[in-house]
Design an enzyme around this catalytic site. Structure first.
Site, PDB file in Angstrom:
ATOM      1  N   ASP A  54      -3.665   2.331  -5.397  1.00  0.00           N
ATOM      2  CA  ASP A  54      -2.368   2.322  -4.695  1.00  0.00           C
ATOM      3  C   ASP A  54      -2.220   1.134  -3.768  1.00  0.00           C
ATOM      4  O   ASP A  54      -1.410   1.162  -2.855  1.00  0.00           O
ATOM      5  CB  ASP A  54      -2.221   3.618  -3.887  1.00  0.00           C
ATOM      6  CG  ASP A  54      -3.146   3.646  -2.687  1.00  0.00           C
ATOM      7  OD1 ASP A  54      -4.252   3.092  -2.774  1.00  0.00           O
ATOM      8  OD2 ASP A  54      -2.751   4.220  -1.659  1.00  0.00           O
ATOM      9  N   GLU A  55      -2.994   0.101  -4.000  1.00  0.00           N
ATOM     10  CA  GLU A  55      -3.057  -0.974  -3.022  1.00  0.00           C
ATOM     11  C   GLU A  55      -3.301  -2.303  -3.720  1.00  0.00           C
ATOM     12  O   GLU A  55      -4.169  -2.393  -4.574  1.00  0.00           O
ATOM     13  CB  GLU A  55      -4.241  -0.646  -2.096  1.00  0.00           C
ATOM     14  CG  GLU A  55      -4.403  -1.547  -0.936  1.00  0.00           C
ATOM     15  CD  GLU A  55      -5.705  -1.236  -0.186  1.00  0.00           C
ATOM     16  OE1 GLU A  55      -6.243  -0.115  -0.285  1.00  0.00           O
ATOM     17  OE2 GLU A  55      -6.192  -2.152   0.469  1.00  0.00           O
TER      18      GLU A  55
ATOM     19  N   ASP B 145       0.857  -1.190   0.000  1.00  0.00           N
ATOM     20  CA  ASP B 145       0.000   0.000   0.000  1.00  0.00           C
ATOM     21  C   ASP B 145       0.895   1.242   0.000  1.00  0.00           C
ATOM     22  O   ASP B 145       1.749   1.394   0.867  1.00  0.00           O
ATOM     23  CB  ASP B 145      -0.880  -0.035   1.258  1.00  0.00           C
ATOM     24  CG  ASP B 145      -1.992   0.997   1.214  1.00  0.00           C
ATOM     25  OD1 ASP B 145      -2.055   1.773   0.245  1.00  0.00           O
ATOM     26  OD2 ASP B 145      -2.786   1.022   2.171  1.00  0.00           O
TER      27      ASP B 145
HETATM   28 MG   LIG Z   1      -2.486   3.965   0.419  1.00  0.00          MG
END
Ligand SMILES: [Mg+2]
Length: 384
Positions: free
Chosen positions: A105-106, A11
């Protein structure tokens, strides 16, 4: 006994703010908030610098600015985030094909059995972090555990720029002291109900008798007892099981430019096609979604006779759907989405008639391998 899995949850830290800083170092260290600046604006991302003031994502911007009046507020630049996100996922896929993308983003990575290639999980994790830092100028946090659930909690706990491993067998002890809210799925309401039962921590929840919990909280919450112990056997790549795969993009500026819209449809079709082929399945339908500048949304579907998994077929059908939709309503478009639906195992035998389809599919797989090696932009087909 089954092989212990090694799952990474990766993340990026404060992604939107960090992305802005990666292209504009003047923003480093500033009290940066990304989000809507208008009257009803909401915080999309709070940099770590404003978090001590109590600013959090999803908070109304007006409130954030009362908490931190000197903050610098910037609008989200979605094109930038999408571009960085693609490079981020490409880095992860360099280590394993089993990447489950959760958001820009993960992602989860199944790193089971990769020690021979990359060394210990921690060594592999450090290599991923180093590449994200060097290539994207971003920091990521990584949780390593035998399950998605515990890996996710571990990465959240170690933010920013952290890495932590929970060994198989240690999951329950690791979670036990944590407040119940740390468990994904327990929101403020559920936490309140649990508190009334005297349950504050995951350790207390893990040993709570199931009957009374079910009576108080309803059936779906009895599962929480197992999860509070860190038990989670869910597989990665829910894509394989899902019945559809889709991708959409919101434009910087609303557009009626047909060449641009065609290009977007082609790009989205190829990205969806690539994910489809990764599942090993074929699709029966293509869907196209258009959102206009007045926020009305139209979705159209087409189901040809033969199932497919090649880009050319998806581009062709999605473009025809775009034609039809724009004929119905031709005003500026702010979002386009392409999806494939009704996924199933490919037919065991291809008839002679289908051999043309098979060629297209082989070509697409070849392009996938090139893109896997050299990046998404290395090969692009024309819009039609
Ligand atoms: Mg994040």
């Amino acid at each position: 006994m089954a092989v212990e899995r090694t799952i990474f949850h990766v993340d990026i830290d404060a992604f939107f703010a960090a992305a802005e800083r990666s292209i504009n170092p003047d923003l480093i260290g500033k009290l940066l908030i990304i989000g809507g600046t208008g009257g009803r604006g909401v915080v999309a991302c709070a940099s770590y610098e404003v978090r001590p003031y109590g600013v959090r994502s999803a908070m109304p911007m007006s409130r954030a600015l009362r908490l931190c009046p000197n903050a610098l507020v910037m609008n989200s630049s979605h094109g930038l985030y999408g571009k960085i996100s693609k490079s981020f996922m490409a880095i992860l896929r360099d280590y394993t094909p089993d990447v489950q993308v959760m958001s820009v983003d993960e992602a989860y990575m199944d790193m089971t059995g990769t020690e021979g290639l990359y060394g210990s999980p921690e060594k592999a994790g450090q290599a991923v972090k180093d590449r994200v830092r060097e290539e994207l100028k971003l920091t990521a946090s990584i949780g390593i555990a035998p399950s998605r659930l515990v890996a996710k909690i571990a990465s959240d706990e170690r933010k920013p720029d952290g890495m932590f491993t929970v060994q198989a067998g240690d999951e329950a002890a690791y979670l036990a002291p944590m407040p119940v809210r740390k468990l994904p799925g327990i929101g403020p309401r559920a936490a309140e109900k649990l508190a009334r039962l005297g349950i504050q921590t995951l350790g207390q929840l893990a040993v709570f008798p199931e009957g009374p919990l079910r009576r108080e909280m309803g059936n779906q919450f009895s599962r929480l007892i197992e999860r509070a112990k860190g038990t989670d056997n869910s597989e990665l790549s829910s894509e394989t099981k899902s019945k559809s795969i889709s991708s959409e993009t919101t434009f910087h500026a609303d557009s009626t430019d047909r060449a641009f819209l065609d290009k977007m449809v082609a790009d989205l079709s190829q990205s969806v096609g690539r994910r489809l082929r990764r599942t090993g399945k074929h699709a029966r339908s293509v869907s196209l979604k258009l959102r206009y500048n007045d926020f009305t949304t139209l979705t159209r579907h087409n189901t040809p006779n033969v199932s497919f998994d090649g880009d050319a077929r998806i581009v062709e059908i999605a473009t025809a759907l775009l034609d039809a939709t724009l004929k119905q309503r031709n005003v500026p478009v702010r979002l386009i989405g392409v999806g494939v639906e009704n996924l199933s195992e490919p037919a065991a035998q291809l008839s002679l008639l289908d051999s043309a389809v098979k060629d297209v599919s082989t070509l697409s797989s070849t392009l996938d391998r090139i893109r896997d090696r050299f990046g998404d932009d290395s090969v692009t087909r024309g819009p039609r």
